[in-house]
Write a protein that holds these residues in place. Structure first.
Motif, PDB file in Angstrom:
ATOM      1  N   ASN A  91       0.877  -1.296  -0.077  1.00 41.02           N
ATOM      2  CA  ASN A  91       0.009   0.066  -0.179  1.00 41.02           C
ATOM      3  C   ASN A  91       0.737   1.468   0.087  1.00 41.02           C
ATOM      4  OD1 ASN A  91      -2.528  -1.427  -0.145  1.00 41.02           O
ATOM      5  ND2 ASN A  91      -2.963  -1.236   2.238  1.00 41.02           N
ATOM      6  N   PHE A  92       2.080   1.120   0.028  1.00 36.71           N
ATOM      7  CA  PHE A  92       3.052   2.371   0.142  1.00 36.71           C
ATOM      8  C   PHE A  92       2.611   3.462  -0.749  1.00 36.71           C
ATOM      9  CE2 PHE A  92       6.640   4.947  -1.273  1.00 36.71           C
ATOM     10  CZ  PHE A  92       6.958   5.361  -0.040  1.00 36.71           C
ATOM     11  N   TRP A  93       2.645   4.606  -0.302  1.00 35.62           N
ATOM     12  CA  TRP A  93       2.304   5.758  -1.198  1.00 35.62           C
ATOM     13  C   TRP A  93       2.703   7.008  -0.588  1.00 35.62           C
ATOM     14  CZ3 TRP A  93      -1.043  10.217   0.340  1.00 35.62           C
ATOM     15  CH2 TRP A  93      -1.834   9.805   1.641  1.00 35.62           C
ATOM     16  N   VAL A  94       2.978   7.986  -1.306  1.00 35.31           N
ATOM     17  CA  VAL A  94       3.469   9.304  -0.709  1.00 35.31           C
ATOM     18  C   VAL A  94       2.540  10.574  -1.095  1.00 35.31           C
ATOM     19  CG1 VAL A  94       5.934   8.912  -0.023  1.00 35.31           C
ATOM     20  CG2 VAL A  94       5.114   9.855  -2.234  1.00 35.31           C
ATOM     21  N   PRO A  95       2.122  11.656  -0.081  1.00 39.56           N
ATOM     22  CA  PRO A  95       1.030  12.496  -0.546  1.00 39.56           C
ATOM     23  C   PRO A  95       1.712  13.392  -1.768  1.00 39.56           C
ATOM     24  CG  PRO A  95       2.037  12.724   1.528  1.00 39.56           C
ATOM     25  CD  PRO A  95       2.468  11.414   1.271  1.00 39.56           C
ATOM     26  N   GLU A  96       3.054  13.493  -1.681  1.00 39.38           N
ATOM     27  CA  GLU A  96       3.429  14.577  -2.608  1.00 39.38           C
ATOM     28  C   GLU A  96       3.117  13.965  -4.072  1.00 39.38           C
ATOM     29  OE1 GLU A  96       5.013  13.141  -0.172  1.00 39.38           O
ATOM     30  OE2 GLU A  96       5.731  14.972   1.195  1.00 39.38           O
ATOM     31  N   LYS A  97       2.885  12.697  -4.408  1.00 35.63           N
ATOM     32  CA  LYS A  97       2.713  12.292  -5.532  1.00 35.63           C
ATOM     33  C   LYS A  97       1.201  12.496  -6.123  1.00 35.63           C
ATOM     34  CE  LYS A  97       6.677  10.206  -6.599  1.00 35.63           C
ATOM     35  NZ  LYS A  97       7.530  10.495  -7.934  1.00 35.63           N
ATOM     36  N   VAL A  98       0.327  12.644  -4.881  1.00 31.19           N
ATOM     37  CA  VAL A  98      -1.074  12.663  -5.305  1.00 31.19           C
ATOM     38  C   VAL A  98      -1.471  14.040  -6.126  1.00 31.19           C
ATOM     39  CG1 VAL A  98      -3.377  12.615  -4.401  1.00 31.19           C
ATOM     40  CG2 VAL A  98      -1.622  11.371  -3.550  1.00 31.19           C
ATOM     41  N   GLY A  99      -1.631  14.200  -7.298  1.00 38.98           N
ATOM     42  CA  GLY A  99      -1.962  15.545  -7.997  1.00 38.98           C
ATOM     43  C   GLY A  99      -3.450  16.031  -7.799  1.00 38.98           C
ATOM     44  N   GLY A 100      -3.700  17.239  -8.003  1.00 36.49           N
ATOM     45  CA  GLY A 100      -4.937  17.950  -8.360  1.00 36.49           C
ATOM     46  C   GLY A 100      -4.885  18.647  -7.308  1.00 36.49           C
ATOM     47  N   LEU A 101      -4.273  18.876  -6.160  1.00 37.50           N
ATOM     48  CA  LEU A 101      -4.532  19.857  -5.069  1.00 37.50           C
ATOM     49  C   LEU A 101      -4.793  21.036  -5.534  1.00 37.50           C
ATOM     50  CD1 LEU A 101      -2.492  18.131  -2.175  1.00 37.50           C
ATOM     51  CD2 LEU A 101      -5.166  18.289  -2.256  1.00 37.50           C
TER      52      LEU A 101
END
Ligand code: ZN
Ligand code: ZN
Length: 342
Positions: free
Chosen positions: A49-59
């Motif tokens: 499930n690893f993820w990082v918030p910096e890679k979530v686009g659209g903010l």
């Protein structure tokens, strides 16, 4: 409760003699010999499930959209993020204290991963605040509880149960702390999540909603982890598993969750009102008790008022209930092999 020494050369790590707590382990992580097979499957899922918030686009789009939210929606957005920030902060620092008492290296491995994920969640709120909220409002969100008595009361209640165990590590305080942790992971987050889902349902703040989707996916593994720990304790130390304490703590948590949600959302958000909040919170409590193989506290409540939200969130066609499953298409690697719940 007996605190594990960091290194215990006289310890015995053999699977036959291993127990979830009160064992005599060396402190070494021998992860080839595993007693709790669910832990091995959970490791794969949690790491996958690893993820990082910096890679979530659209903010950046959310930053524009935020300005067009109603005043009530903005207040709710800020209040809910403040509460979630508190929950993830306290989880990050408190989780390592369980590892001092749990005598299974395969389970302690998962608690370390969980603590890391809670830290990532804190970073994700920071990312949201940095992008969506004006700098002058950020402090207000972090310290919302300074001026909001309902939130202060909630945060203090949770913090005190954890603190009681740290200060007086008795069996009962350990058990209470575990139940508090289970309630935090499995109940406290979810009316907040429902608020963000509701915004997304109305095509608002969709990047924030995506971020919340990642966080929820992690939280659901934490629910399973602590449900499994509690079930092992019940099997190995039945005298410690006090159902009355569980029911009492659940009843208090449900009432507090409803009071807080009504306070911060009230009847001001389309699709959410005092009735749906009560029904949803009680329904969720029943679900969470069932995970512990316990009877429902609110047998009259048999359905969720937010079924329409499950559909928009659940993008995995094989799983129809995202509240209890892993939302798999958020990311690259999600291995669900093996049984990780028992
Ligand atoms: Zn978290
Ligand atoms: Zn968590």
């Amino acid at each position: 409760m007996h605190k594990n020494p960091l290194f215990n050369p006289q310890g015995d790590d053999t699977v036959a003699n291993r127990s979830i707590i009160k064992g005599n382990c060396t402190g070494l992580f021998n992860l080839n010999d595993v007693k709790y097979s669910w832990a091995k499957s959970m490791y794969q899922v949690m790491v996958g499930n690893f993820w990082v918030p910096e890679k979530v686009g659209g903010l950046a789009d959310d930053a524009i959209m935020y300005k067009s939210l109603t005043a009530n929606e903005q207040r709710a957005y800020k209040g809910i993020i403040s509460f979630l920030t508190f929950l993830d902060s306290i989880q990050t620092v408190n989780l390592p204290s369980y590892a001092e008492y749990i005598t299974s290296s395969e389970v302690n491995l998962l608690i370390s991963i969980q603590a890391f994920q809670e830290a990532i969640h804190s970073q994700s709120y920071t990312t949201i605040l940095e992008t969506v909220i004006e700098a002058r409002e950020r402090e207000e969100i972090y310290y919302f509880w300074r001026d909001d008595e309902v939130l202060l009361h909630r945060n203090t209640y949770i913090g005190q149960i954890y603190q009681d165990f740290k200060d007086f590590p008795s069996d009962e305080n350990f058990f209470r702390s575990l139940i508090a942790n289970y309630l935090l992971e499995s109940l406290y987050f979810y009316n907040g999540f429902a608020f963000f889902d509701t915004l997304v349902y109305h095509s608002k703040m969709t990047a924030t909603g995506r971020m919340i989707g990642y966080i929820r996916r992690d939280e659901l593994t934490h629910v399973t982890l602590f449900a499994n720990i509690l079930k092992e304790i019940r099997k190995e130390f039945p005298e410690m598993f006090n159902e009355q304490i569980v029911y009492d703590m659940f009843a208090t948590a449900v009432d507090q969750e409803i009071t807080w949600t009504d306070h911060i959302l009230g009847n001001s958000i389309p699709g959410i009102n005092e009735e749906t909040t009560t029904q949803y919170t009680r329904w969720l409590a029943n679900q969470r008790l069932e995970r512990l193989h316990m009877d429902p506290l609110y047998p009259e409540v048999v359905s969720t008022p937010y079924a329409h939200l499950e559909k928009i969130q659940d993008t995995n066609s094989e799983k129809t209930n995202f509240f209890e499953s892993t939302v798999v298409n958020y990311t690259q690697s999600s291995s669900m092999n093996g049984s990780w719940d028992f």
